[in-house]
Scaffold this active site. Structure first.
Site, mmCIF file in Angstrom:
data_model
loop_
_atom_site.group_PDB
_atom_site.id
_atom_site.type_symbol
_atom_site.label_atom_id
_atom_site.label_comp_id
_atom_site.label_asym_id
_atom_site.label_seq_id
_atom_site.Cartn_x
_atom_site.Cartn_y
_atom_site.Cartn_z
ATOM 1 N NE ARG A 89 5.328 -60.865 -15.126
ATOM 2 C CZ ARG A 89 4.592 -60.410 -16.126
ATOM 3 N NH1 ARG A 89 4.984 -59.330 -16.795
ATOM 4 N NH2 ARG A 89 3.466 -61.003 -16.454
ATOM 5 C CD GLU A 90 4.734 -62.638 -6.674
ATOM 6 O OE1 GLU A 90 4.400 -63.778 -6.313
ATOM 7 O OE2 GLU A 90 5.816 -62.393 -7.269
ATOM 8 C CD1 TRP A 91 10.144 -55.514 -5.706
ATOM 9 C CD2 TRP A 91 10.396 -55.224 -7.920
ATOM 10 N NE1 TRP A 91 11.098 -54.542 -5.904
ATOM 11 C CE2 TRP A 91 11.264 -54.343 -7.246
ATOM 12 C CE3 TRP A 91 10.382 -55.229 -9.311
ATOM 13 C CZ2 TRP A 91 12.107 -53.470 -7.933
ATOM 14 C CZ3 TRP A 91 11.223 -54.357 -9.987
ATOM 15 C CH2 TRP A 91 12.076 -53.494 -9.292
ATOM 16 C CE LYS A 97 20.657 -52.881 -21.255
ATOM 17 N NZ LYS A 97 20.770 -53.948 -22.235
ATOM 18 C CB ILE A 131 13.209 -46.624 -32.062
ATOM 19 C CG1 ILE A 131 14.012 -45.356 -31.769
ATOM 20 C CG2 ILE A 131 14.115 -47.846 -31.959
ATOM 21 C CD1 ILE A 131 15.027 -45.005 -32.829
ATOM 22 C CB CYS A 162 9.841 -58.101 -15.911
ATOM 23 S SG CYS A 162 9.878 -57.528 -14.197
ATOM 24 C CD1 TRP A 200 19.668 -58.210 -24.317
ATOM 25 C CD2 TRP A 200 17.948 -57.308 -25.423
ATOM 26 N NE1 TRP A 200 19.854 -56.853 -24.309
ATOM 27 C CE2 TRP A 200 18.814 -56.268 -24.987
ATOM 28 C CE3 TRP A 200 16.810 -56.983 -26.142
ATOM 29 C CZ2 TRP A 200 18.549 -54.921 -25.244
ATOM 30 C CZ3 TRP A 200 16.544 -55.644 -26.402
ATOM 31 C CH2 TRP A 200 17.400 -54.631 -25.953
ATOM 32 C CG HIS A 252 13.600 -45.867 -20.994
ATOM 33 N ND1 HIS A 252 14.406 -45.469 -22.047
ATOM 34 C CD2 HIS A 252 13.450 -47.217 -21.135
ATOM 35 C CE1 HIS A 252 14.737 -46.532 -22.761
ATOM 36 N NE2 HIS A 252 14.168 -47.591 -22.234
#
Length: 770
Positions: A18-20, A114, A438, A523, A568, A701
């Protein structure tokens, strides 16, 4: 012999560790500057391209790398920058680019939804009358020239004009042809001409919208568009790439004036095979076959796929064969070699992105030189798949017989909603416009640190439990102080709303590093459904009961629904999804009953993925929705009538499925409406909804704090068509990704809006109608 080559459609952006993600979040946190971010991202691009080259991919995609989202990249490239972001022309700055994705204090973010029926989110492009689209910079050209400097003659990837327009908003349907042919096509012509001049040979034009319900008029526009594009750059070859399903109108597709066509032979296998058999394939075009599953993590049955290729070869003779994954590999983790903690049979049966490219090379060799050339690989592959399929841990004795004997009563509440509403009002007295969240609260650095210490063995189980109880108590206090009406325990014990439950159910496994991109830097690590799914013991009762003991207000139990648990996860491929869905619904039924038994009278069973899983062809919708409704009702129908069942759904176009939402028979549903700027309300203006509903009135978000007037406008429009007596007020999703200050300030404003509404409506609503 016709040439046989391999291609890839796209590579995971996030990196094996997960470097990005880490680079992006360091930039957003001010820990690195723009120059440093760009340098780190350049290193990742080079690494990814070199990996694919070393794996033997003949046509390596370039331009699929992004700083956030490839659809957002395309919108920015063509100047589709809404006025609220104050863009003054030219290349789009990183600040503006990220503001479109995440919002800022001066402008709300663009809508996010999505990507077809996947778990990936894209940023929705917006057309505005005052904005004239233009080419701000040729991003595919820059990517092509950069790759060439590294010794890679890549295949530039563009989102095609038809799909770009289909995924956009801000125009009327009668404008579609003009926007496509007179606005977008000239910009694409310019991009392609410059690529041709730079020496590109092939360009991949992604048109996944061609597997949806495309009408004949639209096909005529598509034909005109691609006629112009191939004419604009005559020495450039265009690969028109479809994926996620079979081509809707195959004869129209193969007549398009392009040089190659990509077909999905995994998720669109039956339809595309039938079309190849019935209509053949042009001898002057390249046939690119998606033969490796780009969306799931199971090893490819190489012998079966090689046989399939030989069958196709006996029917059609294209100009050239390309073998490739069924879609971009961004939907799977990077490298399975890191997964050393799985059962040996399971570990031997999975393939992530890098392993899938290895499989591609093996298949290409076998297709070129015959199966004897890959006999060792075939045997190893067959043995690994057989060991997994025969593993005893995949089966739960008696479960399938139990599900086969369910009756219709197992799927029905004992009382209709009209009666339940009165009973619930007596059991759970709430004010008009009740407020809630939520489910999740911020996963702070302290929460993440505590979890790491516990997992590393630095903290005992008792220390970790004590921390979680303290954090729960702190947030129960915060919720009471700011005045929420129905509380939640905060979910501090949960890393992910699916992974948490998968850890506690039979039939699931989790990976150590199986991360995939959900949206932006977010992620997720989808668990693996490896076998029959069954309830083992209560999963949420302890936390919910403890939270309820701290307050006189109602605390919701929080579960994840069966369709979302499937959507998922990486799902086993040897059982119908409908059967797996019932298994999960039955397991959740036992958890719902355990919560109710311990006095939890409001239980939320979230289905944020229900709409995203809708098949891409309307003819398949009915069966899917019936399955989703059936599994939800199995999970929730055994409770007493005064137990209130809530559910939650995320970003989607809900007007397509209002009837199915009603059929869930939930007492209250919360749905996102903030990023769509209240457009969801149109669904309820056109179709009646008769049960409790909470429209998510601010975007969690985005780091911006919402203004009260923004929230009030959404509510006011909704109350024109929805009864105030059934209306709840809540954010649009869980608050896990926000910080504490943003969360509290936003909720305070939301509650103030609710108080204003109560003052406005209390005099006109009689007690009996509440």
């Amino acid at each position: 012999m016709t040439a046989i080559r391999t291609g890839n459609l796209g590579y995971p952006r996030i990196g094996s560790n997960r470097e990005w993600k880490k680079h992006l979040e360091s930039y957003w946190a001010g820990k690195i500057d723009e120059t440093q971010l760009k340098e780190q991202m350049k290193k990742l691009r080079r690494q990814y391209l070199k990996t694919q080259q070393e794996k033997g991919v003949d046509w390596v995609p370039v331009g699929d790398f992004t700083f956030y989202d490839h659809v957002l990249d395309t919108a920015a490239m063509f100047g589709l920058i809404p006025k609220r972001f104050a863009h003054t022309g030219g290349p789009v700055s990183l600040d503006t680019y990220f503001a479109m994705a995440r919002g800022n204090q001066g402008a709300v973010a663009c809508e996010m939804t999505k990507w077809f029926n996947t778990n990936y989110h894209y940023i929705v492009p917006e057309f505005e009358p005052e904005i004239t689209p233009l080419l701000t910079e040729n991003k595919p050209l820059k990517a092509f020239e950069e790759a060439k400097q590294w010794g890679i003659k890549g295949k530039p990837v563009l989102l095609g004009p038809f799909t770009l327009l289909k995924l956009s908003k801000g125009y009327d349907s009668n404008q579609f042809a003009d926007l496509l042919l007179e606005t977008l096509v000239p910009l694409y012509e310019q991009v392609l001409k410059e690529l041709e001049t730079a020496g590109a040979e092939w360009v991949q034009m992604d048109e996944p919208s061609l597997v949806t319900d495309v009408n004949p008029k639209e096909w005529s526009w598509i034909d005109r568009a691609y006629s112009r594009l191939t004419t604009a750059a005559p020495r450039l070859r265009l690969l028109l790439q479809t994926y996620f399903d079979s081509a809707t109108a195959y004869p129209s597709l193969i007549r398009l004036p392009v040089h190659g066509i990509g077909l999905d032979l995994v998720h669109g296998k039956k339809g595309n095979l039938d079309s190849l058999q019935a209509h053949g394939f042009p001898a002057d075009k390249t046939l690119a076959l998606g033969i490796i599953d780009g969306r799931n993590i199971w090893k490819t049955p190489l012998a079966e796929q090689l046989k399939l290729l030989e069958q196709i070869q006996s029917r059609v003779k294209p100009a050239e064969w390309w073998l490739q994954p069924s879609c971009s590999l961004l939907h799977v983790p990077v490298e399975a070699a890191q997964e050393t903690g799985l059962r040996p049979e399971l570990a031997g049966a999975i393939a992530f992105a890098n392993e899938k490219l290895d499989e591609l090379a093996v298949l290409a060799k076998g297709f070129k030189h015959g199966k004897t050339s890959i006999s060792d690989s075939l045997q190893e592959n067959t043995d690994a798949i057989k060991r997994f399929r025969n593993a005893s841990f995949r089966h739960v004795s008696g479960l399938r017989e139990t599900l086969a004997n369910l009756s219709s009563e197992d799927f029905q509440r004992s009382h209709p909603f009209s009666e339940r509403k009165q009973l619930q009002a007596e059991s759970h007295p709430l004010p008009l416009f009740p407020t809630t969240t939520i489910g999740s609260f911020p996963q702070s650095a302290d929460v993440r640190r505590a979890r790491r210490k516990w997992r590393a063995g630095e903290w005992s189980e008792e220390q970790y439990e004590s921390f979680l109880r303290d954090e729960t108590a702190r947030w129960i206090g915060i919720q009471e102080e700011i005045g929420l009406d129905v509380l939640v325990h905060g979910e501090f014990e949960r890393t992910d709303m699916v992974e948490y439950f998968s850890d506690k159910l039979d039939g699931y496994s989790k990976t150590a590093n199986g991360w995939v991109q959900s949206y932006g830097s977010r992620c997720v690590k989808p668990p693996i459904i490896h076998g029959d799914v069954a309830f083992l013991s209560p999963m949420t009762v302890k936390e919910s009961v403890y939270a309820q003991s701290l307050t006189d207000k109602k605390v919701k139990g929080m579960l994840t629904g069966p369709t979302t648990m499937i959507r998922w996860s990486f799902v086993r491929d040897d059982l119908p999804v409908s059967e797996i869905s019932l298994q999960i619904g039955y397991a959740l039924r036992k958890e719902v009953e355990a919560l109710e038994k311990e006095g939890i009278g409001i239980i939320q069973v979230d289905e944020p993925a229900l709409r995203e899983g809708l098949p891409l062809k309307q003819i398949d919708w009915k069966a899917y929705l019936e399955q989703a409704v059936q599994s939800f009702r199995l999970a929730t129908s055994s409770v007493q009538p005064d137990t209130q069942i809530h559910t939650h759904m995320c970003y989607s176009e809900f007007h397509d499925i209002i009837e199915a939402i009603q059929a869930l028979d939930a007492d209250v549903i919360s749905i996102e409406s903030s990023r769509s700027h209240g457009e969801l309300v149109r669904s309820f203006e056109e179709k009646t909804y008769t049960q409790g509903i909470g429209l998510g009135i601010y975007d969690i978000h985005s780091p911006r704090i919402p203004e009260e007037e923004e929230m009030a406008r959404t509510i006011e429009r909704a109350l024109r068509v929805l009864p105030p007596s059934l209306f709840w007020i809540n954010p649009d999703c869980g608050l896990k990704t926000r910080n504490e200050k943003e969360t509290v300030e936003s909720l305070v404003r939301m509650i103030q809006v609710a108080h204003r509404l109560r003052e406005q409506w209390n005099e006109t609503i009689t007690p009996a109608s509440r």
